[in-house]
Design a protein around this motif. Structure first.
Motif, PDB file in Angstrom:
ATOM      1  N   ALA A  68       0.962  -1.392  -0.241  1.00  0.00           N
ATOM      2  CA  ALA A  68       0.064  -0.003   0.069  1.00  0.00           C
ATOM      3  C   ALA A  68       0.840   1.222   0.193  1.00  0.00           C
ATOM      4  CB  ALA A  68      -0.834   0.073   1.249  1.00  0.00           C
ATOM      5  N   CYS A  69       1.871   1.257   0.940  1.00  0.00           N
ATOM      6  CA  CYS A  69       2.816   2.371   0.732  1.00  0.00           C
ATOM      7  C   CYS A  69       3.391   2.613  -0.571  1.00  0.00           C
ATOM      8  CB  CYS A  69       4.153   2.200   1.907  1.00  0.00           C
ATOM      9  SG  CYS A  69       3.320   2.220   3.642  1.00  0.00           S
ATOM     10  N   GLN A  70       3.771   1.516  -1.124  1.00  0.00           N
ATOM     11  CA  GLN A  70       4.536   1.683  -2.242  1.00  0.00           C
ATOM     12  C   GLN A  70       3.434   2.313  -3.395  1.00  0.00           C
ATOM     13  OE1 GLN A  70       6.743  -1.681  -3.460  1.00  0.00           O
ATOM     14  NE2 GLN A  70       8.453  -0.576  -2.791  1.00  0.00           N
ATOM     15  N   ALA A  71       2.253   1.714  -3.378  1.00  0.00           N
ATOM     16  CA  ALA A  71       1.327   2.328  -4.158  1.00  0.00           C
ATOM     17  C   ALA A  71       1.103   3.949  -3.931  1.00  0.00           C
ATOM     18  CB  ALA A  71      -0.028   1.605  -4.027  1.00  0.00           C
ATOM     19  N   VAL A  72       0.915   4.247  -2.788  1.00  0.00           N
ATOM     20  CA  VAL A  72       0.762   5.681  -2.614  1.00  0.00           C
ATOM     21  C   VAL A  72       1.976   6.420  -3.081  1.00  0.00           C
ATOM     22  CG1 VAL A  72       0.746   7.394  -0.557  1.00  0.00           C
ATOM     23  CG2 VAL A  72      -0.739   5.440  -0.632  1.00  0.00           C
ATOM     24  N   ALA A  73       3.186   5.961  -2.787  1.00  0.00           N
ATOM     25  CA  ALA A  73       4.484   6.659  -3.345  1.00  0.00           C
ATOM     26  C   ALA A  73       4.386   6.793  -4.937  1.00  0.00           C
ATOM     27  CB  ALA A  73       5.496   5.868  -2.836  1.00  0.00           C
ATOM     28  N   ARG A  74       3.913   5.675  -5.464  1.00  0.00           N
ATOM     29  CA  ARG A  74       4.085   5.779  -6.889  1.00  0.00           C
ATOM     30  C   ARG A  74       2.962   7.015  -7.387  1.00  0.00           C
ATOM     31  NH1 ARG A  74       4.182   0.455  -6.929  1.00  0.00           N
ATOM     32  NH2 ARG A  74       2.182  -0.129  -7.062  1.00  0.00           N
ATOM     33  N   GLU A  75       1.827   7.008  -6.991  1.00  0.00           N
ATOM     34  CA  GLU A  75       0.597   7.648  -7.304  1.00  0.00           C
ATOM     35  C   GLU A  75      -0.085   8.524  -6.105  1.00  0.00           C
ATOM     36  OE1 GLU A  75      -1.433   6.508 -11.297  1.00  0.00           O
ATOM     37  OE2 GLU A  75      -1.835   5.200  -9.660  1.00  0.00           O
ATOM     38  N   PRO A  76       0.915   9.375  -5.497  1.00  0.00           N
ATOM     39  CA  PRO A  76       0.114  10.057  -4.417  1.00  0.00           C
ATOM     40  C   PRO A  76      -0.971  10.715  -4.589  1.00  0.00           C
ATOM     41  CG  PRO A  76       2.239  11.042  -5.078  1.00  0.00           C
ATOM     42  CD  PRO A  76       2.029   9.967  -6.012  1.00  0.00           C
ATOM     43  N   GLY A  77      -2.157  10.707  -3.808  1.00  0.00           N
ATOM     44  CA  GLY A  77      -3.396  11.401  -3.809  1.00  0.00           C
ATOM     45  C   GLY A  77      -4.495  10.667  -4.746  1.00  0.00           C
ATOM     46  N   ARG A  78      -3.877   9.547  -5.291  1.00  0.00           N
ATOM     47  CA  ARG A  78      -4.877   8.652  -6.149  1.00  0.00           C
ATOM     48  C   ARG A  78      -5.243   7.403  -5.813  1.00  0.00           C
ATOM     49  NH1 ARG A  78      -2.901   9.699 -11.925  1.00  0.00           N
ATOM     50  NH2 ARG A  78      -1.958  11.803 -11.902  1.00  0.00           N
ATOM     51  N   SER A  79      -4.121   6.624  -5.071  1.00  0.00           N
ATOM     52  CA  SER A  79      -4.529   5.343  -4.676  1.00  0.00           C
ATOM     53  C   SER A  79      -5.328   5.351  -3.552  1.00  0.00           C
ATOM     54  CB  SER A  79      -3.412   4.471  -4.595  1.00  0.00           C
ATOM     55  OG  SER A  79      -2.238   5.051  -4.497  1.00  0.00           O
ATOM     56  N   TYR A  80      -4.873   5.349  -2.262  1.00  0.00           N
ATOM     57  CA  TYR A  80      -5.487   5.381  -1.119  1.00  0.00           C
ATOM     58  C   TYR A  80      -5.289   6.765  -0.274  1.00  0.00           C
ATOM     59  CZ  TYR A  80      -4.460   0.538  -1.870  1.00  0.00           C
ATOM     60  OH  TYR A  80      -4.228  -0.915  -2.554  1.00  0.00           O
ATOM     61  N   ASN A  81      -6.662   7.354  -0.095  1.00  0.00           N
ATOM     62  CA  ASN A  81      -6.352   8.767   0.687  1.00  0.00           C
ATOM     63  C   ASN A  81      -7.597   8.662   1.717  1.00  0.00           C
ATOM     64  OD1 ASN A  81      -5.013  10.957   1.225  1.00  0.00           O
ATOM     65  ND2 ASN A  81      -6.127  12.063  -0.300  1.00  0.00           N
ATOM     66  N   PRO A  82      -7.224   8.961   2.932  1.00  0.00           N
ATOM     67  CA  PRO A  82      -5.827   8.881   3.616  1.00  0.00           C
ATOM     68  C   PRO A  82      -5.412   7.287   3.604  1.00  0.00           C
ATOM     69  CG  PRO A  82      -7.615   8.867   5.413  1.00  0.00           C
ATOM     70  CD  PRO A  82      -8.054   9.022   4.144  1.00  0.00           C
ATOM     71  N   LEU A  83      -3.914   7.246   3.736  1.00  0.00           N
ATOM     72  CA  LEU A  83      -3.468   5.752   4.114  1.00  0.00           C
ATOM     73  C   LEU A  83      -3.157   5.995   5.419  1.00  0.00           C
ATOM     74  CD1 LEU A  83      -2.373   3.045   3.651  1.00  0.00           C
ATOM     75  CD2 LEU A  83      -0.105   4.172   2.930  1.00  0.00           C
ATOM     76  N   PHE A  84      -3.976   5.078   6.265  1.00  0.00           N
ATOM     77  CA  PHE A  84      -3.657   5.142   7.622  1.00  0.00           C
ATOM     78  C   PHE A  84      -2.668   3.944   8.032  1.00  0.00           C
ATOM     79  CE2 PHE A  84      -4.927   4.282  12.165  1.00  0.00           C
ATOM     80  CZ  PHE A  84      -5.233   5.535  12.529  1.00  0.00           C
ATOM     81  N   ILE A  85      -1.835   3.787   8.747  1.00  0.00           N
ATOM     82  CA  ILE A  85      -1.024   2.861   9.030  1.00  0.00           C
ATOM     83  C   ILE A  85      -0.898   2.440  10.616  1.00  0.00           C
ATOM     84  CG2 ILE A  85       1.311   1.712   9.070  1.00  0.00           C
ATOM     85  CD1 ILE A  85       2.026   3.528   6.698  1.00  0.00           C
ATOM     86  N   TYR A  86      -1.218   1.346  10.940  1.00  0.00           N
ATOM     87  CA  TYR A  86      -1.574   1.229  12.426  1.00  0.00           C
ATOM     88  C   TYR A  86      -0.709  -0.048  12.909  1.00  0.00           C
ATOM     89  CZ  TYR A  86      -5.439  -1.819  11.793  1.00  0.00           C
ATOM     90  OH  TYR A  86      -6.044  -2.932  11.397  1.00  0.00           O
ATOM     91  N   GLY A  87      -0.150   0.074  14.156  1.00  0.00           N
ATOM     92  CA  GLY A  87       0.311  -1.300  14.826  1.00  0.00           C
ATOM     93  C   GLY A  87       1.163  -0.828  15.985  1.00  0.00           C
ATOM     94  N   GLY A  88       1.737  -1.781  16.497  1.00  0.00           N
ATOM     95  CA  GLY A  88       2.289  -1.544  17.980  1.00  0.00           C
ATOM     96  C   GLY A  88       3.701  -0.903  17.814  1.00  0.00           C
ATOM     97  N   VAL A  89       4.286  -0.504  18.872  1.00  0.00           N
ATOM     98  CA  VAL A  89       5.473   0.146  18.788  1.00  0.00           C
ATOM     99  C   VAL A  89       6.762  -0.734  18.197  1.00  0.00           C
ATOM    100  CG1 VAL A  89       4.930   1.729  20.841  1.00  0.00           C
ATOM    101  CG2 VAL A  89       6.139  -0.390  20.981  1.00  0.00           C
ATOM    102  N   GLY A  90       7.369   0.322  17.324  1.00  0.00           N
ATOM    103  CA  GLY A  90       8.669  -0.453  16.764  1.00  0.00           C
ATOM    104  C   GLY A  90       8.572  -1.481  15.711  1.00  0.00           C
ATOM    105  N   LEU A  91       7.351  -1.245  15.159  1.00  0.00           N
ATOM    106  CA  LEU A  91       7.024  -2.301  14.239  1.00  0.00           C
ATOM    107  C   LEU A  91       7.279  -1.617  12.688  1.00  0.00           C
ATOM    108  CD1 LEU A  91       3.858  -4.156  15.273  1.00  0.00           C
ATOM    109  CD2 LEU A  91       6.356  -4.647  15.500  1.00  0.00           C
ATOM    110  N   GLY A  92       7.754  -0.621  12.552  1.00  0.00           N
ATOM    111  CA  GLY A  92       8.130  -0.028  11.460  1.00  0.00           C
ATOM    112  C   GLY A  92       7.214   1.303  10.837  1.00  0.00           C
ATOM    113  N   LYS A  93       6.364   1.619  11.604  1.00  0.00           N
ATOM    114  CA  LYS A  93       5.412   2.656  11.207  1.00  0.00           C
ATOM    115  C   LYS A  93       5.888   3.952  10.306  1.00  0.00           C
ATOM    116  CE  LYS A  93       2.995   2.864  14.769  1.00  0.00           C
ATOM    117  NZ  LYS A  93       3.533   1.975  15.392  1.00  0.00           N
ATOM    118  N   THR A  94       6.819   4.372  11.601  1.00  0.00           N
ATOM    119  CA  THR A  94       7.594   5.507  10.875  1.00  0.00           C
ATOM    120  C   THR A  94       8.468   5.505   9.908  1.00  0.00           C
ATOM    121  OG1 THR A  94       7.399   6.371  13.416  1.00  0.00           O
ATOM    122  CG2 THR A  94       9.135   7.404  11.838  1.00  0.00           C
TER     123      THR A  94
END
Ligand code: ADP
Ligand code: MG
Length: 459
Positions: free
Chosen positions: A141-167
């Motif tokens: 999903a992140c790659q899709a958004v990076a390819r076509e910002p504003g067009r694939s998923y908006n907003p992209l909401f990433i969730y998960g526990g601490v230290g799993l790679g969100k940032t």
């Protein structure tokens, strides 16, 4: 100026792992000597070199953000500054020299923690992100958004526990878009930072500037740890309008949070629903193979030579999140470098023993008897015997006491398992030990405490 220092440390705390914060930042002190010069006091040369090669850019960047100007940073080795871990104190480095490992671990790496002016961390790229079962959907999903910002998923909401790679992933999107097209105006902030900006704007009558910045002059907004704004009314209000303005203009919004929008307490309903308009993507704890791959990847980037058995040991035992995984790896290599020892399984076990929780032993009458007899150097049969010598009687009574207090066993049951003793014997034992503890019999009290700790019981 000390206030700025405190703020910078606060930012560090959110940007580096707890482990690294404690190791490198917690006990630092700084002096502002000349108007443009900061002197950082460190406990040892090793700490100085490590901070210089890993965190200097980040510190400079945060200082700039907090103070609005650039500082020169100098280091001073100050023996009075205590290192948090003895292992960084650099005093008793044994003569047993293994220079290659030391060099490897201390080798400054050019790209580490390099902060760019827009706040992205240059290390958090897609390239450096290891994909496994636990994160492949969110990665795609992140790659899709990076390819076509504003067009694939908006907003992209990433969730998960601490230290799993969100940032990390959020940064990767920003860096990728930056790489493709430098004209995108991106704003990367934490929820906390956004909140502070709102407070500041209100206080100094600068809400118009704030709106301009976030609504008009922004093509891509990335808010890390957005859950922070929950419960802050004015901030949520401001964010709501920002969201709408950007969304309607088809600008991309990317958010991260430690939980689903609907689980964020104090978040306004209208935000909860908007956060779900695009894609809610969760990121989970990595499995063994992914953990090992992450370790190998990290080791390679840091220039560490990671023996397989050490990688396997860490990947098997540090399972909760990637941040701890990386922390464990760095700890092992930092220790090896300092003590001039070779990185191998024994060393890793030694260094990580406090970090790696022992598997919980199941508490039973038998396991208590085993621990107690072990502790007092007796045989289990001694605990069950009828001999009344003091050296046997007290441990036996302690064992009975522990069984009664920590298991839901009845007096007769316990008596039965201690060689068929009468339930009154058990009652007497429990009462006696309880009195000893209350009456401050230091020896028995300490023994019971140690045993409880050995049994993995909370104190
Ligand atoms: P979060 O924001 O979810 O708390 P971070 O993005 O800060 O977690 O990740 C913590 C650390 O783990 C960072 O150093 C990051 O680079 C690393 N990390 C997390 N997931 C991965 C992964 N899949 N591959 C490589 N490194 C990872
Ligand atoms: Mg994060």
């Amino acid at each position: 100026m000390q206030e700025i220092f405190t703020k910078v440390l606060g930012e560090m705390r959110t940007k580096v792992s707890d482990f690294n914060y404690k190791n490198w930042f917690q006990n630092l002190s700084w002096d502002f000597e000349a108007p443009d010069q900061v002197v950082v006091k460190v406990p040892s040369k090793f700490v100085r070199d490590w901070i210089q090669s890993h965190y200097l850019e980040l510190i400079k960047f945060e200082l700039y953000r907090q103070a609005g100007k650039e500082f020169q940073i100098a280091f001073r080795i100050d023996k009075k500054t205590t290192a948090n871990l003895e292992l960084f104190a650099e005093t008793q480095a044994p003569a047993n020299v293994e220079p290659t490992v030391a060099k490897i671990a201390e080798k400054p790496s050019s790209a580490r923690h390099h902060m760019m002016t827009d706040g992205f961390n240059a290390n958090y790229t897609f390239e450096n992100f290891v994909v496994g079962n636990s994160n492949q959907l969110v990665h795609a999903a992140c790659q899709a958004v990076a390819r076509e910002p504003g067009r694939s998923y908006n907003p992209l909401f990433i969730y998960g526990g601490v230290g799993l790679g969100k940032t990390h992933l959020m940064n990767a999107i920003g860096l990728e878009i930056r790489r493709q097209n430098n004209n995108w105006r991106m704003l990367y902030v934490t929820g906390e930072h956004f909140t502070n900006e709102v407070i500041h704007a209100i206080r100094f009558n600068k809400t118009l500037e704030l709106r301009k910045k976030y609504r008009d002059n922004c093509d891509l907004l990335l808010v890390d740890d957005v859950q922070f704004i929950a419960g802050k009314e004015r901030t949520m209000e401001e964010f709501f309008h920002t969201f709408n303005a950007l969304y309607e203009a088809r600008k991309q919004i990317i958010l991260t949070s430690d939980r689903l929008p609907r689980d964020i307490q104090g978040l306004e309903e209208r935000l909860t629903s908007r956060f779900g308009w695009g894609l809610l993507a969760d990121i989970q704890a990595p499995d063994y193979e992914t953990r090992l791959a992450i370790l190998m990847n990290k080791a390679e980037r840091e220039g560490f030579i990671l023996p397989h058995e050490v990688g396997d040991y860490i990947a098997t035992n540090v399972t909760a999140n990637v941040r701890d995984l990386e922390g464990a790896l760095v700890r092992v290599f930092a220790f090896a470098s300092l003590s001039k020892m070779k990185v191998n399984l024994d060393l890793a076990k030694e260094v990580l023993q406090n970090l790696i929780a022992k598997p919980q032993i199941k508490l039973t009458v038998e396991s208590i008897q085993a621990r107690v007899s072990d502790f007092f150097n007796l045989k289990i049969a001694d605990l069950k015997s009828k001999r009344r010598h003091k050296n046997l009687a007290v441990p036996r009574q302690i064992a009975m006491y522990l069984c009664k207090i920590h298991l839901s066993a009845s007096f007769p049951e316990i008596g039965h398992k201690f060689g068929g003793k009468d339930h009154t014997t058990v009652m007497h034992a429990v009462q006696k030990i309880r009195k000893c503890i209350e009456g401050l019999d230091e020896k028995i009290k300490a023994d019971v405490k140690t045993l409880e700790k050995n049994l993995g019981l909370p104190l």
